[in-house]
Design a protein around this motif. Sequence first.
Motif, PDB file in Angstrom:
ATOM      1  N   HIS A  60       0.838  -1.206   0.000  1.00 34.22           N
ATOM      2  CA  HIS A  60       0.000   0.000   0.000  1.00 34.22           C
ATOM      3  C   HIS A  60       0.873   1.256   0.000  1.00 34.22           C
ATOM      4  O   HIS A  60       0.643   2.184  -0.783  1.00 34.22           O
ATOM      5  N   SER A  61       1.864   1.274   0.872  1.00 31.23           N
ATOM      6  CA  SER A  61       2.746   2.440   0.998  1.00 31.23           C
ATOM      7  C   SER A  61       3.550   2.667  -0.273  1.00 31.23           C
ATOM      8  O   SER A  61       3.741   3.813  -0.704  1.00 31.23           O
ATOM      9  N   LYS A  64       1.196   4.088  -3.040  1.00 31.71           N
ATOM     10  CA  LYS A  64       0.859   5.497  -2.805  1.00 31.71           C
ATOM     11  C   LYS A  64       2.017   6.434  -3.149  1.00 31.71           C
ATOM     12  O   LYS A  64       1.796   7.582  -3.507  1.00 31.71           O
TER      13      LYS A  64
END
Length: 130
Positions: A60-61, A64
């Motif tokens: 996820h990081s 993003k």
Amino acid sequence: MAERTVSAVWEEAMRCTVDAGGFPITVDEPASAGGTGQGPQPTELFLASIASCFTLALSHSATKRGVELRGLRVDATGTYDGPRFVALRVTVHAEAPRGEELERLITVAERVCYVTNTLRLGPEIEFRSS
């Protein structure tokens, strides 16, 4: 506040089946501990929760931030002392990114990983019968 419930149904000896979001998981102990060895032990599932949640937090990081992620593996290791873990270690392996960029990604993922944040803050545990 949102809640999530997972249910375990005892099958036999030291084996149960857990319904986790509609997915059945057999949980067992090895034969040496009175089980049948047909599934992972509860402590292995605990470590799997840490490893899988941190893996997804890293993904996820990275997404993003537009960071390319390749060859990611997260190991969760617990050190026993009696009937509990006294230390937990999360080790991140990746083909990319490497070095400082990976370290920055780990720091960001630490902030969004539900499982490690829950453990770090030590939630209250309540036991009840129905």
